[in-house]
Design an enzyme around this catalytic site. Sequence first.
Site, PDB file in Angstrom:
ATOM      1  N   CYS A  29     -39.739  42.442 -21.271  1.00 48.48           N
ATOM      2  CA  CYS A  29     -41.015  42.290 -21.978  1.00 48.48           C
ATOM      3  C   CYS A  29     -40.849  41.293 -23.118  1.00 48.48           C
ATOM      4  CB  CYS A  29     -41.472  43.617 -22.591  1.00 48.48           C
ATOM      5  SG  CYS A  29     -41.901  44.897 -21.426  1.00 48.48           S
ATOM      6  N   ASP A  30     -41.953  40.627 -23.444  1.00 49.50           N
ATOM      7  CA  ASP A  30     -41.947  39.809 -24.650  1.00 49.50           C
ATOM      8  C   ASP A  30     -43.382  39.679 -25.154  1.00 49.50           C
ATOM      9  OD1 ASP A  30     -39.788  38.038 -26.145  1.00 49.50           O
ATOM     10  OD2 ASP A  30     -41.731  37.058 -26.339  1.00 49.50           O
ATOM     11  N   SER A  31     -43.533  39.716 -26.465  1.00 50.19           N
ATOM     12  CA  SER A  31     -44.867  39.684 -27.070  1.00 50.19           C
ATOM     13  C   SER A  31     -45.052  38.469 -27.963  1.00 50.19           C
ATOM     14  CB  SER A  31     -45.095  40.944 -27.915  1.00 50.19           C
ATOM     15  OG  SER A  31     -44.995  42.109 -27.143  1.00 50.19           O
TER      16      SER A  31
END
Length: 200
Positions: A74-76
């Site tokens: 995941c990456d935001s």
Amino acid sequence: MTDQRRRLVLASQSPARLGLLRQAGLDPEVIVSGVDEDALTAPTPAELARILAVAKAEAVAGREQAAGALVVGCDSVLELDGQALGKPADAEDATARWKAMRGRAGVLRTGHCVIDTATGRSTSATASTTVRFGEPSDAEIAAYVASGEPLYVAGAFTLDGRSAPFIEGIEGDHGNVIGISLPLLRKLLGELGVGITELW
């Protein structure tokens, strides 16, 4: 009986993501990807978040200790004025971010990627949540930046920390803002033929 539950690996060092997964009955192993987030680019913030998530998942999926596991990356990033804002560079950057964000709304984009290392199949998507920021005073912003918290989170804020009083509301999945959208994770696992309840 032997436990046939699939191994789940989180390709992230985020304690918030790990906490959300554990609250949902999952117990992933953590293997940090080591991906240089600044080295990747994309035409839109939503696509950048997805590309970063894929890069993290692929970096971990290729390691021996992830063999046979389901790897989640995941990456935001926060989209504001069409720009993708990740973790601020320093305290000065974090202060400028908050002064630009206050009284406005941004969109928190979190890319998700799941790789089944047993089959080599993978899937990815981005979840988006609108965040409405309040209007903290300069003194409140300075105190928040001095706490150090905004230096370690995408967009220089988090829903589950000291900046929570400065966020008026959100539209969408709150978990996505904290770091992982559990509804989207369920859908992606389903695309790979895995039911999320099989991982409890």
